[in-house]
Design an enzyme around this catalytic site. Sequence first.
Site, mmCIF file in Angstrom:
data_model
loop_
_atom_site.group_PDB
_atom_site.id
_atom_site.type_symbol
_atom_site.label_atom_id
_atom_site.label_comp_id
_atom_site.label_asym_id
_atom_site.label_seq_id
_atom_site.Cartn_x
_atom_site.Cartn_y
_atom_site.Cartn_z
ATOM 1 N N ASN A 15 -36.013 -9.262 -132.483
ATOM 2 C CA ASN A 15 -35.891 -10.053 -131.879
ATOM 3 C C ASN A 15 -35.122 -11.159 -132.349
ATOM 4 O O ASN A 15 -34.546 -12.594 -132.375
ATOM 5 C CB ASN A 15 -36.384 -11.327 -130.563
ATOM 6 C CG ASN A 15 -36.942 -10.135 -129.368
ATOM 7 O OD1 ASN A 15 -35.147 -9.989 -128.729
ATOM 8 N ND2 ASN A 15 -37.656 -9.558 -129.168
ATOM 9 N N ARG A 66 -57.873 -22.945 -131.316
ATOM 10 C CA ARG A 66 -56.808 -22.597 -130.533
ATOM 11 C C ARG A 66 -56.060 -24.085 -131.075
ATOM 12 O O ARG A 66 -55.206 -23.971 -131.403
ATOM 13 C CB ARG A 66 -56.955 -22.427 -129.028
ATOM 14 C CG ARG A 66 -56.762 -20.641 -129.458
ATOM 15 C CD ARG A 66 -56.005 -20.311 -127.217
ATOM 16 N NE ARG A 66 -56.943 -18.783 -127.082
ATOM 17 C CZ ARG A 66 -56.784 -17.777 -127.918
ATOM 18 N NH1 ARG A 66 -55.090 -17.833 -127.921
ATOM 19 N NH2 ARG A 66 -56.576 -16.627 -127.251
ATOM 20 N N ARG A 92 -49.621 -14.799 -129.350
ATOM 21 C CA ARG A 92 -50.949 -16.096 -129.363
ATOM 22 C C ARG A 92 -50.800 -16.989 -127.821
ATOM 23 O O ARG A 92 -49.801 -17.180 -128.081
ATOM 24 C CB ARG A 92 -51.062 -17.794 -130.898
ATOM 25 C CG ARG A 92 -50.895 -17.005 -131.768
ATOM 26 C CD ARG A 92 -52.723 -15.313 -132.098
ATOM 27 N NE ARG A 92 -53.775 -16.470 -131.870
ATOM 28 C CZ ARG A 92 -54.669 -16.831 -131.509
ATOM 29 N NH1 ARG A 92 -55.280 -14.483 -131.858
ATOM 30 N NH2 ARG A 92 -56.019 -16.732 -132.093
ATOM 31 N N HIS A 110 -39.952 -12.414 -122.577
ATOM 32 C CA HIS A 110 -41.005 -10.823 -121.834
ATOM 33 C C HIS A 110 -40.466 -9.870 -121.448
ATOM 34 O O HIS A 110 -39.795 -9.149 -121.260
ATOM 35 C CB HIS A 110 -42.212 -11.169 -120.701
ATOM 36 C CG HIS A 110 -42.801 -11.084 -120.649
ATOM 37 N ND1 HIS A 110 -44.327 -10.413 -120.731
ATOM 38 C CD2 HIS A 110 -43.353 -10.082 -119.192
ATOM 39 C CE1 HIS A 110 -44.903 -9.474 -120.479
ATOM 40 N NE2 HIS A 110 -44.565 -9.314 -119.692
ATOM 41 N N ASP A 146 -46.630 -16.515 -119.198
ATOM 42 C CA ASP A 146 -45.401 -15.500 -118.910
ATOM 43 C C ASP A 146 -44.987 -15.964 -117.414
ATOM 44 O O ASP A 146 -45.149 -15.036 -116.252
ATOM 45 C CB ASP A 146 -45.881 -13.844 -118.746
ATOM 46 C CG ASP A 146 -45.969 -13.509 -120.251
ATOM 47 O OD1 ASP A 146 -45.833 -13.613 -121.156
ATOM 48 O OD2 ASP A 146 -46.924 -12.660 -119.853
ATOM 49 N N GLU A 175 -33.372 -7.019 -124.676
ATOM 50 C CA GLU A 175 -33.677 -7.972 -125.280
ATOM 51 C C GLU A 175 -33.131 -9.171 -126.511
ATOM 52 O O GLU A 175 -32.668 -10.498 -125.972
ATOM 53 C CB GLU A 175 -35.098 -8.159 -125.813
ATOM 54 C CG GLU A 175 -36.274 -7.365 -125.173
ATOM 55 C CD GLU A 175 -37.432 -7.256 -125.957
ATOM 56 O OE1 GLU A 175 -37.662 -8.531 -126.277
ATOM 57 O OE2 GLU A 175 -37.950 -6.267 -124.819
HETATM 58 C C1 GRF Z 1 -40.595 -7.790 -127.573
HETATM 59 O O1 GRF Z 1 -40.610 -6.374 -127.088
HETATM 60 C C2 GRF Z 1 -40.688 -9.200 -127.258
HETATM 61 O O2 GRF Z 1 -40.090 -9.128 -124.953
HETATM 62 C C3 GRF Z 1 -42.350 -9.173 -126.758
HETATM 63 O O3 GRF Z 1 -43.255 -8.445 -127.908
HETATM 64 C C4 GRF Z 1 -42.097 -7.792 -128.293
HETATM 65 C C5 GRF Z 1 -41.909 -8.233 -130.171
HETATM 66 O O4 GRF Z 1 -40.768 -7.713 -130.702
HETATM 67 N N1 GRF Z 1 -42.927 -10.181 -126.499
HETATM 68 P P1 GRF Z 1 -39.845 -7.937 -132.361
HETATM 69 O O5 GRF Z 1 -40.964 -8.550 -132.406
HETATM 70 O O6 GRF Z 1 -39.134 -9.204 -131.774
HETATM 71 O O7 GRF Z 1 -39.286 -6.548 -132.482
#
Ligand code: GRF
Length: 222
Positions: A15, A66, A92, A110, A146, A175
């Site tokens: 991402n 944390r 985290r 998510h 979430d 995504e």
């Molecule tokens: C993705 O599926 C995101 O939605 C979730 O963790 C994954 C991360 O993938 N929170 P990347 O590290 O961006 O490849």
Amino acid sequence: MTIALGVLVSGSGSNLQAILDRVADGGLDADIRIVIANKPDAQGLERARKAGIATACVRHDEFPDRAAFDGELVRLLREAGVELVALAGFMRILTPAFLTPFAGRVVNIHPALLPACPGLRAQGQQADHGVRLAGCTVHFVDEQMDHGPIIIQAAVPAYPDDDEATLGARILEMEHRIYPQALHWIAQGRVRVEGRQVVVRDASRTMGALWANPPLEAPFDS
Ligand code: GRF
């Protein structure tokens, strides 16, 4: 308007890569000031370095709790002049020590259509349940996991022979499209939160297709 972005990662960072690519091609008006990982081997760090972006590794296991870990993240993000924080596979849970100073300025992606399937292994949860529409959600982060107000969601079809991996790959492609889009809307100042609702100014209401899977057949399709 260019937004000063910080990205937090824990793993592969695909991402993050989608965000980097959109910034590079001019589609996303953001200046990525820093990428921070909580694990030194996070591939996302390498992706950032390749793109010439500043990186930091803050190992959560080196902090007593944390809040102390979160405090260090805040310090680095502030030092880098970050206005908006994008969590991109950051594994985290953030505490008020982070969310208070960055209130309303943290977003997450998510891999499910929230509020369905929050938490871990969302892709597997959807495959196991046999949903016909799976998907992903970009949302503001609040103190519940979430849970915060939803900016954009995208649906993908799920099939009976899907498993966590096949469905996860289909979701991940989507995504990579919706996360940069959501960040761009925020950069443009078009996003307003009203309670649980997120209003995206001038967002189209046109539906691309009627979402049913399997698709409706005549005469039920009109
Ligand atoms: C993705 O599926 C995101 O939605 C979730 O963790 C994954 C991360 O993938 N929170 P990347 O590290 O961006 O490849």
